[in-house]
Structure formats: C-alpha cells, structure tokens
Design a protein around this motif. Structure first.
Motif, short mmCIF file in Angstrom:
data_model
loop_
_atom_site.label_atom_id
_atom_site.label_comp_id
_atom_site.label_asym_id
_atom_site.label_seq_id
_atom_site.Cartn_x
_atom_site.Cartn_y
_atom_site.Cartn_z
N PHE A 127 -5.84 58.11 1.95
CA PHE A 127 -6.89 59.08 2.24
C PHE A 127 -8.22 58.74 1.58
O PHE A 127 -9.24 59.36 1.88
CB PHE A 127 -6.45 60.51 1.86
CG PHE A 127 -6.00 60.65 0.43
CD1 PHE A 127 -6.91 60.89 -0.59
CD2 PHE A 127 -4.66 60.55 0.10
CE1 PHE A 127 -6.50 61.02 -1.90
CE2 PHE A 127 -4.23 60.68 -1.21
CZ PHE A 127 -5.16 60.91 -2.21
N ASP A 128 -8.24 57.74 0.67
CA ASP A 128 -9.49 57.27 0.06
C ASP A 128 -9.29 55.83 -0.40
O ASP A 128 -9.18 55.55 -1.58
CB ASP A 128 -9.92 58.16 -1.10
CG ASP A 128 -11.33 57.85 -1.60
OD1 ASP A 128 -11.90 56.82 -1.18
OD2 ASP A 128 -11.86 58.62 -2.41
N CYS A 184 -7.02 56.39 -6.49
CA CYS A 184 -6.73 57.51 -7.38
C CYS A 184 -6.28 56.96 -8.72
O CYS A 184 -5.51 55.99 -8.79
CB CYS A 184 -5.65 58.40 -6.78
SG CYS A 184 -5.30 59.86 -7.80
N THR A 232 -9.11 68.38 -3.70
CA THR A 232 -10.36 67.64 -3.60
C THR A 232 -10.79 67.37 -2.17
O THR A 232 -11.95 67.55 -1.82
CB THR A 232 -10.25 66.31 -4.37
OG1 THR A 232 -9.84 66.58 -5.71
CG2 THR A 232 -11.56 65.56 -4.38
N TYR A 233 -9.85 66.93 -1.35
CA TYR A 233 -10.17 66.51 0.02
C TYR A 233 -9.73 67.52 1.08
O TYR A 233 -10.00 67.33 2.26
CB TYR A 233 -9.52 65.16 0.31
CG TYR A 233 -10.01 64.05 -0.56
CD1 TYR A 233 -11.14 63.30 -0.22
CD2 TYR A 233 -9.34 63.72 -1.74
CE1 TYR A 233 -11.59 62.28 -1.02
CE2 TYR A 233 -9.79 62.69 -2.55
CZ TYR A 233 -10.92 61.98 -2.20
OH TYR A 233 -11.36 60.96 -3.00
N LYS A 234 -9.00 68.54 0.64
CA LYS A 234 -8.48 69.57 1.57
C LYS A 234 -7.59 68.95 2.64
O LYS A 234 -7.66 69.32 3.81
CB LYS A 234 -9.63 70.35 2.21
CG LYS A 234 -10.64 70.91 1.26
CD LYS A 234 -10.05 71.88 0.27
CE LYS A 234 -11.12 72.49 -0.61
NZ LYS A 234 -10.80 72.46 -2.01
N THR A 276 -10.54 59.89 -9.21
CA THR A 276 -10.69 58.64 -8.49
C THR A 276 -10.16 57.49 -9.35
O THR A 276 -9.90 57.67 -10.55
CB THR A 276 -12.16 58.40 -8.11
OG1 THR A 276 -12.95 58.42 -9.28
CG2 THR A 276 -12.64 59.42 -7.10
N ALA A 328 -5.30 65.60 -3.93
CA ALA A 328 -5.82 65.36 -2.58
C ALA A 328 -6.04 66.69 -1.86
O ALA A 328 -7.05 66.87 -1.17
CB ALA A 328 -4.87 64.48 -1.79
#
Length: 138
Positions: free
Chosen positions: A108-109, A114, A73-75, A132, A70
């Motif tokens: 977060f997604d 994940c 990838t997503y900072k 993912t 995370a």
C-alpha cells in the motif's frame, strides 16, 4: 542463528535466510553507533541472534501493528500478504538495552514502506513506534 555467525561486512550489513519467511533478510548495524567501530562482544552478538531466532514472538505482532497503522493512516485494509520484512536494524550500543528497527516493504506504500521500533525487555518484545520505513533506522 548463533552469535558466532554474526559477522557484518564493510557496509555493516549481513544477510540471513529466515526459514519462517522462506526469504533472505538484511541485518544492519547502525553506523551512528559506537559499536560500529568496536569489536562486538559475544553477548552483543548473542542479543542480535536471539532477536532473529525469536522472530515468531514478535513478527505477527509487528504485522498486526502495520495493518492497524495502514487503517489509521491510509484508511485502507492491509493484509498480511501485503507485508514483507526486508531489514532488521540494530539500534543499540553494546552496553544498552536492546532496540531494533524492522523495515517492511508494503504493497500500500511501496515508495516509503513501513518501519517499526521494537524494544526488548526481559524477553518481552514491545512495539514502541510504527510509521514509514525511516522509523526503522532513525
């Protein structure tokens, strides 16, 4: 969990309550495997049961991998409470080395989740891929 308790339904799924998580998780036998059309051996079912029973040995490492993924990838800074195990995929044939995919719902997604692939080698749990949710079953 005992090997004799491994009984997949017609959708190649079964649900098991995990005391460590205080939640129910789906275990899915991949329909792309020949094993999905074969009678499962006790040894094979024993490997599945062992993976589930040994969750304390791989779960925290998986969560830490998700937190690192995370961040890369997503900072963002994800936290353990943002992660929920929802599915364990059996990705190996009866005569192959153990490979499992684990799918998590992540705050977060929520849309993609994940996924992690874990290879079992002589009782050691190696995380070989993080991404993912589709990583868990592809």
């Amino acid at each position: 969990m005992k090997a004799t308790e491994i009984i997949f339904n017609e959708d190649l799924e079964m649900y098991v309550f995990l005391k460590d998580l205080d939640d129910e998780v789906c275990i899915t036998l991949s329909d792309s495997l020949s094993a999905s059309e074969e009678e499962l051996t006790e040894d094979y079912k024993g490997k599945i049961a062992s993976f589930v029973n040994n969750m304390p040995q791989w779960y925290s490492r998986a969560c830490n991998s998700i937190i690192a993924w995370a961040k890369d990838t997503y900072k963002i800074d994800a936290h353990i409470q943002d992660i929920e195990l929802i599915n364990i995929f059996v990705l190996f044939e009866q005569n192959e080395d153990e490979l499992f995919g684990v799918e998590f719902r992540v705050e977060f997604d929520v849309e993609h989740g994940c996924g992690i692939k874990i290879k079992v080698d002589n009782g050691k749990y190696d995380i070989i891929e993080v991404g993912t949710g589709d990583v868990a079953f592809c």
